[in-house]
Motif scaffolding. Structure first.
Motif, PDB file in Angstrom:
ATOM      1  N   CYS A  24      37.603 -18.204  55.365  1.00 30.33           N
ATOM      2  CA  CYS A  24      37.577 -19.528  54.995  1.00 30.33           C
ATOM      3  C   CYS A  24      37.157 -18.804  53.474  1.00 30.33           C
ATOM      4  CB  CYS A  24      36.947 -20.305  55.368  1.00 30.33           C
ATOM      5  SG  CYS A  24      37.302 -21.378  57.007  1.00 30.33           S
ATOM      6  N   ASN A  25      37.596 -20.189  52.557  1.00 33.70           N
ATOM      7  CA  ASN A  25      37.182 -19.993  51.169  1.00 33.70           C
ATOM      8  C   ASN A  25      35.765 -20.605  51.095  1.00 33.70           C
ATOM      9  OD1 ASN A  25      38.332 -21.873  50.778  1.00 33.70           O
ATOM     10  ND2 ASN A  25      40.105 -21.435  50.089  1.00 33.70           N
ATOM     11  N   ARG A  71      46.685 -22.058  54.689  1.00 33.30           N
ATOM     12  CA  ARG A  71      46.821 -20.658  53.702  1.00 33.30           C
ATOM     13  C   ARG A  71      46.044 -21.198  52.114  1.00 33.30           C
ATOM     14  NH1 ARG A  71      52.915 -18.123  53.552  1.00 33.30           N
ATOM     15  NH2 ARG A  71      52.646 -16.462  54.963  1.00 33.30           N
ATOM     16  N   SER A  72      45.768 -22.085  52.237  1.00 35.29           N
ATOM     17  CA  SER A  72      44.915 -22.752  50.464  1.00 35.29           C
ATOM     18  C   SER A  72      43.773 -22.217  51.487  1.00 35.29           C
ATOM     19  CB  SER A  72      45.693 -24.084  50.395  1.00 35.29           C
ATOM     20  OG  SER A  72      45.421 -24.669  51.434  1.00 35.29           O
ATOM     21  N   GLN A  73      43.344 -22.629  52.481  1.00 36.23           N
ATOM     22  CA  GLN A  73      41.929 -22.415  53.264  1.00 36.23           C
ATOM     23  C   GLN A  73      41.345 -20.712  53.621  1.00 36.23           C
ATOM     24  OE1 GLN A  73      42.095 -25.000  56.262  1.00 36.23           O
ATOM     25  NE2 GLN A  73      42.253 -26.527  55.068  1.00 36.23           N
ATOM     26  N   ILE A  74      41.984 -19.781  53.017  1.00 35.48           N
ATOM     27  CA  ILE A  74      41.743 -18.603  53.453  1.00 35.48           C
ATOM     28  C   ILE A  74      41.756 -17.884  51.969  1.00 35.48           C
ATOM     29  CG2 ILE A  74      43.004 -16.521  54.444  1.00 35.48           C
ATOM     30  CD1 ILE A  74      42.007 -18.426  56.243  1.00 35.48           C
ATOM     31  N   ASP A  75      40.720 -17.152  52.297  1.00 34.24           N
ATOM     32  CA  ASP A  75      40.128 -16.441  50.942  1.00 34.24           C
ATOM     33  C   ASP A  75      40.846 -15.040  51.205  1.00 34.24           C
ATOM     34  OD1 ASP A  75      38.503 -15.373  49.005  1.00 34.24           O
ATOM     35  OD2 ASP A  75      37.400 -13.192  50.845  1.00 34.24           O
ATOM     36  N   SER A  76      42.006 -14.087  50.060  1.00 33.29           N
ATOM     37  CA  SER A  76      43.241 -13.622  50.560  1.00 33.29           C
ATOM     38  C   SER A  76      41.692 -12.373  50.361  1.00 33.29           C
ATOM     39  CB  SER A  76      43.588 -13.102  48.772  1.00 33.29           C
ATOM     40  OG  SER A  76      43.359 -12.768  47.721  1.00 33.29           O
ATOM     41  N   GLY A  77      40.780 -11.462  49.713  1.00 36.11           N
ATOM     42  CA  GLY A  77      40.362 -10.852  50.031  1.00 36.11           C
ATOM     43  C   GLY A  77      39.477 -10.529  51.112  1.00 36.11           C
ATOM     44  N   SER A  78      39.250 -11.238  52.439  1.00 37.00           N
ATOM     45  CA  SER A  78      37.909 -11.213  52.992  1.00 37.00           C
ATOM     46  C   SER A  78      39.384 -11.925  54.160  1.00 37.00           C
ATOM     47  CB  SER A  78      37.227 -11.976  53.067  1.00 37.00           C
ATOM     48  OG  SER A  78      37.312 -13.296  52.949  1.00 37.00           O
ATOM     49  N   GLY A  79      40.139 -12.644  54.378  1.00 34.77           N
ATOM     50  CA  GLY A  79      40.808 -13.290  55.357  1.00 34.77           C
ATOM     51  C   GLY A  79      39.975 -14.170  56.271  1.00 34.77           C
ATOM     52  N   THR A 132      34.962 -23.678  53.612  1.00 34.02           N
ATOM     53  CA  THR A 132      33.840 -23.234  54.898  1.00 34.02           C
ATOM     54  C   THR A 132      32.760 -24.294  54.468  1.00 34.02           C
ATOM     55  OG1 THR A 132      34.264 -20.563  53.612  1.00 34.02           O
ATOM     56  CG2 THR A 132      31.684 -21.495  54.871  1.00 34.02           C
ATOM     57  N   GLU A 133      32.541 -25.420  53.499  1.00 31.82           N
ATOM     58  CA  GLU A 133      31.793 -26.610  53.151  1.00 31.82           C
ATOM     59  C   GLU A 133      32.347 -27.514  53.844  1.00 31.82           C
ATOM     60  OE1 GLU A 133      30.456 -30.088  49.812  1.00 31.82           O
ATOM     61  OE2 GLU A 133      30.933 -27.345  49.092  1.00 31.82           O
ATOM     62  N   LEU A 134      33.635 -27.576  54.013  1.00 33.42           N
ATOM     63  CA  LEU A 134      34.061 -29.322  54.553  1.00 33.42           C
ATOM     64  C   LEU A 134      34.005 -28.564  56.206  1.00 33.42           C
ATOM     65  CD1 LEU A 134      36.338 -31.082  55.463  1.00 33.42           C
ATOM     66  CD2 LEU A 134      38.250 -29.072  55.153  1.00 33.42           C
ATOM     67  N   TYR A 135      34.168 -27.785  57.220  1.00 38.23           N
ATOM     68  CA  TYR A 135      34.130 -27.217  58.306  1.00 38.23           C
ATOM     69  C   TYR A 135      32.537 -27.523  58.240  1.00 38.23           C
ATOM     70  CZ  TYR A 135      39.273 -25.559  58.084  1.00 38.23           C
ATOM     71  OH  TYR A 135      40.209 -24.967  57.701  1.00 38.23           O
ATOM     72  N   ILE A 162      31.978 -20.543  62.238  1.00 41.37           N
ATOM     73  CA  ILE A 162      32.304 -21.227  61.046  1.00 41.37           C
ATOM     74  C   ILE A 162      32.135 -19.920  59.993  1.00 41.37           C
ATOM     75  CG2 ILE A 162      32.598 -22.675  58.510  1.00 41.37           C
ATOM     76  CD1 ILE A 162      32.296 -24.366  60.981  1.00 41.37           C
ATOM     77  N   LEU A 163      32.686 -18.893  59.817  1.00 39.60           N
ATOM     78  CA  LEU A 163      32.565 -17.407  58.690  1.00 39.60           C
ATOM     79  C   LEU A 163      33.597 -17.597  57.386  1.00 39.60           C
ATOM     80  CD1 LEU A 163      33.949 -14.757  61.505  1.00 39.60           C
ATOM     81  CD2 LEU A 163      31.607 -15.734  60.929  1.00 39.60           C
ATOM     82  N   GLY A 164      32.826 -18.001  56.171  1.00 47.28           N
ATOM     83  CA  GLY A 164      33.045 -17.967  54.752  1.00 47.28           C
ATOM     84  C   GLY A 164      33.188 -17.293  53.539  1.00 47.28           C
ATOM     85  N   ARG A 165      33.970 -16.814  52.877  1.00 49.04           N
ATOM     86  CA  ARG A 165      32.883 -15.919  51.408  1.00 49.04           C
ATOM     87  C   ARG A 165      33.354 -17.078  50.614  1.00 49.04           C
ATOM     88  NH1 ARG A 165      37.628 -11.363  48.044  1.00 49.04           N
ATOM     89  NH2 ARG A 165      35.268 -10.872  46.952  1.00 49.04           N
ATOM     90  N   ILE A 166      32.202 -16.978  50.045  1.00 42.77           N
ATOM     91  CA  ILE A 166      31.770 -18.521  49.267  1.00 42.77           C
ATOM     92  C   ILE A 166      31.631 -17.537  47.737  1.00 42.77           C
ATOM     93  CG2 ILE A 166      30.809 -19.588  50.708  1.00 42.77           C
ATOM     94  CD1 ILE A 166      27.811 -18.952  49.900  1.00 42.77           C
ATOM     95  N   GLY A 167      31.469 -16.558  46.887  1.00 37.67           N
ATOM     96  CA  GLY A 167      31.263 -15.586  46.299  1.00 37.67           C
ATOM     97  C   GLY A 167      31.726 -14.014  46.331  1.00 37.67           C
TER      98      GLY A 167
END
Length: 203
Positions: free
Chosen positions: A54-55, A44-52, A59-62, A117-122
């Motif tokens: 990666c935060n 959960r600490s790696q997930i962006d709550s608004g989009s589901g 995202t950067e780590l993966y 890898i899909l992430g929301r970064i902002g």
């Protein structure tokens, strides 16, 4: 039941009068629920709550991990954001803006593989890392489809910049910088489209 479960082993050695071990007494404690709860918190600490998705940190780590594990592959980094997102929030409200974010996330999930890898970064900025691409056309078709889908759903476009590993950069920072530059090149030209970093340089 054929499944693995977590246990913690606690053991005490019994010694004789000379200090030599003569017996071991121990117990196995079932800590499976505890370990699973910890794993869930970590996920959960790696997930962006608004989009589901990666935060930013995850995202950067993966992506860095992928570049290290597969340095011989041909990958694409895409940075994209929603055009006029502030105006959407101002005119239609933040709840509607949140729905646009969630819908874009769902569209991204539908277009890419589990290995990508899909992430929301902002706020309205997303990053997609597409592993092992066959060619640049493959990426272009995906981004065009995402743009068209969001346009139909919410009458707003997306602007996207694309950098290819390894020719446009060999590190996360280089790829991010070049994909971001390509995205802003699209915005300067009128938004709602995509551009490869190499094409931006040619112009």
């Amino acid at each position: 039941g054929g499944n693995f479960i977590w246990h913690r082993i606690e053991e005490v050695l019994l010694l004789d009068e000379k200090g030599k071990a003569i017996k071991s007494i121990g117990r196995a404690l079932d800590i499976d629920d505890e370990k699973k709860a910890m794993a869930l918190l970590e996920a959960r600490s790696q997930i962006d709550s608004g989009s589901g998705l990666c935060n930013k940190n995850a995202t950067e780590l993966y992506i860095k991990r992928c570049l290290k594990e597969d340095p011989e592959g041909w990958h694409a980094m895409v940075v994209l954001d929603i055009d006029e997102f502030k105006s959407i929030n101002d005119s239609k409200g933040h709840l509607y803006g949140d729905q646009v974010i969630a819908d874009l996330a769902d569209v991204l999930k539908s277009q890419f593989r589990a290995s990508d890898i899909l992430g929301r970064i902002g706020g309205d900025e997303f990053m997609v890392f597409i592993r092992d691409i066959p060619n640049e056309l493959f990426v272009a078709v995906k981004i065009a489809k995402i743009r068209n889908t969001i346009m139909k759903m919410h009458q707003t476009g997306i602007s996207a910049g694309i950098a290819i590993f390894p020719k446009d950069g060999k590190t996360y920072v280089e790829l991010y910088k070049h994909a971001d530059m390509a995205m802003y090149s699209v915005k300067k030209k009128g938004k709602s489209g995509f551009e490869f970093f190499v094409d931006m340089i040619k112009h």
